[in-house]
Structures are given as C-alpha cells and as structure tokens.
Design a protein around this motif. Structure first.
Motif, PDB file in Angstrom:
ATOM      1  N   ARG A  39      -2.166  17.892   0.480  1.00 41.50           N
ATOM      2  CA  ARG A  39      -2.988  16.689   0.392  1.00 41.50           C
ATOM      3  C   ARG A  39      -2.696  15.745   1.557  1.00 41.50           C
ATOM      4  N   PHE A  40      -3.696  14.921   1.862  1.00 42.38           N
ATOM      5  CA  PHE A  40      -3.587  13.898   2.899  1.00 42.38           C
ATOM      6  C   PHE A  40      -3.610  12.522   2.238  1.00 42.38           C
ATOM      7  N   TYR A  41      -2.903  11.569   2.847  1.00 41.68           N
ATOM      8  CA  TYR A  41      -2.854  10.199   2.347  1.00 41.68           C
ATOM      9  C   TYR A  41      -2.964   9.247   3.535  1.00 41.68           C
ATOM     10  N   THR A  42      -3.575   8.093   3.306  1.00 36.43           N
ATOM     11  CA  THR A  42      -3.681   7.128   4.402  1.00 36.43           C
ATOM     12  C   THR A  42      -3.832   5.710   3.882  1.00 36.43           C
ATOM     13  N   LEU A  43      -3.610   4.752   4.777  1.00 34.21           N
ATOM     14  CA  LEU A  43      -3.726   3.340   4.459  1.00 34.21           C
ATOM     15  C   LEU A  43      -5.193   2.907   4.451  1.00 34.21           C
ATOM     16  N   SER A  44      -5.439   1.738   3.893  1.00 27.56           N
ATOM     17  CA  SER A  44      -6.806   1.231   3.778  1.00 27.56           C
ATOM     18  C   SER A  44      -7.479   1.049   5.124  1.00 27.56           C
ATOM     19  N   GLU A  76       0.826  -1.206   0.000  1.00 27.60           N
ATOM     20  CA  GLU A  76       0.000   0.000   0.000  1.00 27.60           C
ATOM     21  C   GLU A  76       0.859   1.254   0.000  1.00 27.60           C
ATOM     22  N   SER A  77       1.887   1.268   0.846  1.00 25.56           N
ATOM     23  CA  SER A  77       2.722   2.461   0.978  1.00 25.56           C
ATOM     24  C   SER A  77       3.462   2.781  -0.310  1.00 25.56           C
ATOM     25  N   HIS A  78       3.955   1.769  -0.995  1.00 24.85           N
ATOM     26  CA  HIS A  78       4.648   2.024  -2.260  1.00 24.85           C
ATOM     27  C   HIS A  78       3.699   2.637  -3.286  1.00 24.85           C
ATOM     28  N   ALA A  79       2.456   2.157  -3.323  1.00 26.90           N
ATOM     29  CA  ALA A  79       1.472   2.742  -4.248  1.00 26.90           C
ATOM     30  C   ALA A  79       1.167   4.186  -3.884  1.00 26.90           C
ATOM     31  N   LEU A  80       1.023   4.460  -2.588  1.00 22.62           N
ATOM     32  CA  LEU A  80       0.735   5.823  -2.145  1.00 22.62           C
ATOM     33  C   LEU A  80       1.907   6.759  -2.424  1.00 22.62           C
ATOM     34  N   VAL A  81       3.125   6.294  -2.204  1.00 21.42           N
ATOM     35  CA  VAL A  81       4.298   7.134  -2.445  1.00 21.42           C
ATOM     36  C   VAL A  81       4.421   7.477  -3.922  1.00 21.42           C
ATOM     37  N   ARG A  82       4.096   6.527  -4.784  1.00 21.35           N
ATOM     38  CA  ARG A  82       4.114   6.846  -6.218  1.00 21.35           C
ATOM     39  C   ARG A  82       3.122   7.956  -6.533  1.00 21.35           C
ATOM     40  N   GLY A 131      12.986   8.472  -3.048  1.00 25.25           N
ATOM     41  CA  GLY A 131      13.750   9.707  -2.937  1.00 25.25           C
ATOM     42  C   GLY A 131      12.961  10.870  -2.349  1.00 25.25           C
ATOM     43  N   LEU A 132      11.879  10.582  -1.592  1.00 16.99           N
ATOM     44  CA  LEU A 132      11.121  11.642  -0.929  1.00 16.99           C
ATOM     45  C   LEU A 132      11.649  11.840   0.483  1.00 16.99           C
ATOM     46  N   GLU A 133      11.421  13.028   1.018  1.00 10.90           N
ATOM     47  CA  GLU A 133      11.942  13.368   2.348  1.00 10.90           C
ATOM     48  C   GLU A 133      10.835  13.270   3.392  1.00 10.90           C
ATOM     49  N   MET A 134      11.079  12.448   4.419  1.00  9.01           N
ATOM     50  CA  MET A 134      10.198  12.429   5.587  1.00  9.01           C
ATOM     51  C   MET A 134      10.695  13.497   6.553  1.00  9.01           C
TER      52      MET A 134
END
Length: 386
Positions: A261-266, A164-170, A205-208
């Motif tokens: 924007r906001f993002y979250t897991l299922s 899920e996280s890889h899909a969201l990061v894309r 390559g995104l920054e947390m």
C-alpha cells in the motif's frame, strides 16, 4: 481591483505598477490602506502554473467564492475584500520576489493562502522584518510554521504534518505493515514530511527501512523507485510530494513489482491524484491520504453546505478538499477583518486574529490566542477509491 487571477505574462508589468503604488503610499505607512471606500487588499503567492498548479488554482477558487459572497453581503464596513494573487509556479525564488513586492505595497493588509512549504518558508524572514502583518492560511503543515516564538505572525488553519503522520502511521500499523520505505521531495517540504514520519513511526514501533529523494516539480522518479522497490523491500511506501510526482512513482513502483500500500500527506491533493490515476483502479485502491478538512461532498456538515452554496454562487460546480480549505481560510480571515478595531491596518488586523479565540465555522473549529495560533486539529483518512 477585482478578486481574480493575474496572468503570468503580465507579471512584470503588474509588479512594476505595484511597486510604483507602494512608493506613493509608503509615506503614509500601512494605515494608508484604511482609507474609507478603498478595497481591503490581501496579498498571496501561489502555484497557478506548473505541475502543482491544481493546488493553487483550486485553493484560491474556494477562497474567492468565500470573499465574493462576503462582498455581495456588503463586504467589511462597505468595503470589498480583494486578493492580489501572484503566480510562483511552486518555486521558492519566485515566491520570495512576490513576497517582497507584496510587503512593499502599503495597500496589502496581510499575506494569505501561500501554497507549499518551500514557498511559505522563504516568506518568513521578510514577514519578520515587516513587523505587524499577519500570514494566514498557508497550504502546508510543516512544523516550522508552528514555531510560535520564531514566527509569531503565522496563523495556521489546517492541522500539522505531525498530526497527519500519526494518523497515517496508526492506519499503517493496523494494516499489518511493519516495514516502511519513504519517498520524499528534495526540499523543505520533503524534510518536513520525513521529520514528521520519523517521529510517528518511532512512537509506533514501526521500522523505516530506506529513504529516497525526488526533485520538486518533476516526474523523474526511476532512481527512487529502484532504491525503494528493487534494493530495499518494505510492506508500505510513504510518499512526500505533489500529485504528479506521486502518481508517477506509484506507476513505476507497480511496474517494478511492488504490491503493498501507498500512503501520503494531504498536500499531495486527493482530487488531482484521483484524476491522475482514474484509469488505474488497481493503483488507486491501494492509496490512503490524510485529509485536514471534512469531505467536500458531505452537505450534512454545515460549513460544507455553506461552501457548496458559495461555490455555486461563484459559478463553480466542482467540489474538492483543496478549494474547501481555501474557503475555510477565507472565512477565518473574514472573521478577523470583521472584528478588527478601526482604523483597519496591518497591526489592527494582526491583533484581531490573535484574539479571535474559539471559532466554529459549522463542523470545523479553529482557535487563536496570542500564544497559540495552531488553528485546527482536524485529521481524517481517505482512500483514493472509497
């Protein structure tokens, strides 16, 4: 026993009755559950009350629809399938007590449909000690449940939080965002989501930038909002919590000036979140969720059409991703029961699930082998408002 929810007020009485039954049956071991004519009993602990109750209630409505349909068709060799469903309120201590009692009940052939990471996690040591009993369809994608050496009896149906996280990061990267803040629940679920997101952002390559925690089953999010909005700016915020906490966080972040924007897991729950934010379209339009099942309204997918028929037969007219996941998990369990060699015991059901192989339910596929019990790899992204 009918397939129905237990009222929390009766929990003490029911637990006492269950333990007495277990004591009477234990001398015969799990094989006692294979007596001809007896119900086939699965055990479950789920959030039926409290701030995460919609998750447990809807998941098990979908599962119940599948099992009721199976029972109307003759069940398994003429035996009905029933679920001893216990409420844990999404609290680990209650889930652990429920698990101990369920495993002591010799009628219970498998554990099924636990809701959440912290509640599933506390069941695992007891599952190991119990030996030959399956744990199928937990409503969580935490990596600890994919550790096949440590937990060989766990059968996942959904995809993992890593997937899920890889899909969201894309999606985050495609939006142009480069800096991400993360709000996480302060428990094993939060840690699992944070771990998955850290891996995915690093690969992309995104920054947390910053992380802040919130309490489980709480809407007290002011401190996290201050940290992630006022103290550390970012382009997007990733949330690891349940629907009420996420909704409260989004409202307060917006009030403090966050316009990203906001993002979250299922696990947050698409439909409960949509309901919580139904009067706030500006917020709803800025949220993207991962989904691990097909669109519950899309009848062009054969298994979704079958799910909707089962729900209607059960008197349900509301379709959602959570109950669809419960339905799918129940269908997988049903296949395991059908293919188990008689006599039907904990061990024979476990062996049947281990050797199911590739199973296509009609647009949703899982596969299980002795060394691979990951289930599905299906992940899609949905916006709260399409």
């Amino acid at each position: 026993m009918s397939l129905s929810f237990k009222l929390p007020a009766l929990a003490g009485l029911l637990q006492g009755c269950r333990l007495l039954c277990a004591a009477a049956l234990l001398s015969g071991g799990p094989a006692a559950a294979s007596e001809e004519g007896a119900e086939i009993v699965l055990g479950s602990s789920a959030a039926l009350s409290g701030p995460a109750s919609a998750l447990g209630q809807r998941y098990h409505l979908g599962a119940r629809a599948a099992f009721e349909q199976l029972n109307k068709q003759g069940g398994i060799q003429g035996r009905r399938v029933a679920v001893d469903l216990q409420d844990d309120g999404y609290e680990p201590d209650r889930a652990e007590a429920n698990t101990v009692a369920l495993l002591q009940d010799a009628r219970v052939l498998a554990l099924f449909g636990y809701i959440g990471t912290p509640t599933s996690r506390v069941a695992l040591p007891h599952l190991r000690r119990a030996g030959n009993i399956a744990f199928l369809g937990p409503f969580t994608g935490a990596s600890l449940l994919w550790d096949e050496r440590s937990h060989p009896n766990v059968f996942n149906v959904r995809a993992s939080y890593q997937q899920e996280s890889h899909a969201l990061v894309r999606a985050i990267k495609a939006s142009g965002a480069r800096r991400i803040n993360i709000m996480v629940q302060a428990d094993p679920f939060g840690r699992a989501g944070l771990e998955a997101m850290r891996e995915a952002t690093g690969a992309a390559g995104l920054e947390m930038v910053a992380t802040a925690t919130v309490k489980r089953n709480s809407t007290e999010v002011a401190e996290a909002v201050h940290t992630l909005v006022r103290q550390h700016s970012a382009d997007a915020i990733f949330m690891v919590s349940t629907y009420e906490t996420c909704a409260a966080f989004m409202r307060q972040a917006h009030a403090q000036g966050f316009r990203g924007r906001f993002y979250t897991l299922s696990f947050a729950g698409l439909e409960p979140l949509r309901t919580a934010l139904q009067d706030e379209p500006e917020l709803s339009g800025r949220l993207t969720l991962a989904q691990v099942v097909p669109d519950a309204e899309d009848r062009s997918v054969p298994v979704v059409a079958a799910y909707q028929r089962a729900m209607r037969e059960a008197g349900e007219r509301q379709f959602d991703s959570i109950s669809l996941e419960g339905y799918l998990a129940a269908r997988v369990m049903s296949e395991g029961l059908r293919k188990a060699r008689p006599p039907l015991t904990r061990a024979s059901l476990l062996r049947s699930l281990q050797t199911l192989g590739d199973l296509d339910l009609g647009g949703f596929a899982v596969h299980y082998r002795e060394d691979d019990r990951r289930g599905s790899s299906y992940v899609a992204l949905r916006r709260l408002i399409d």
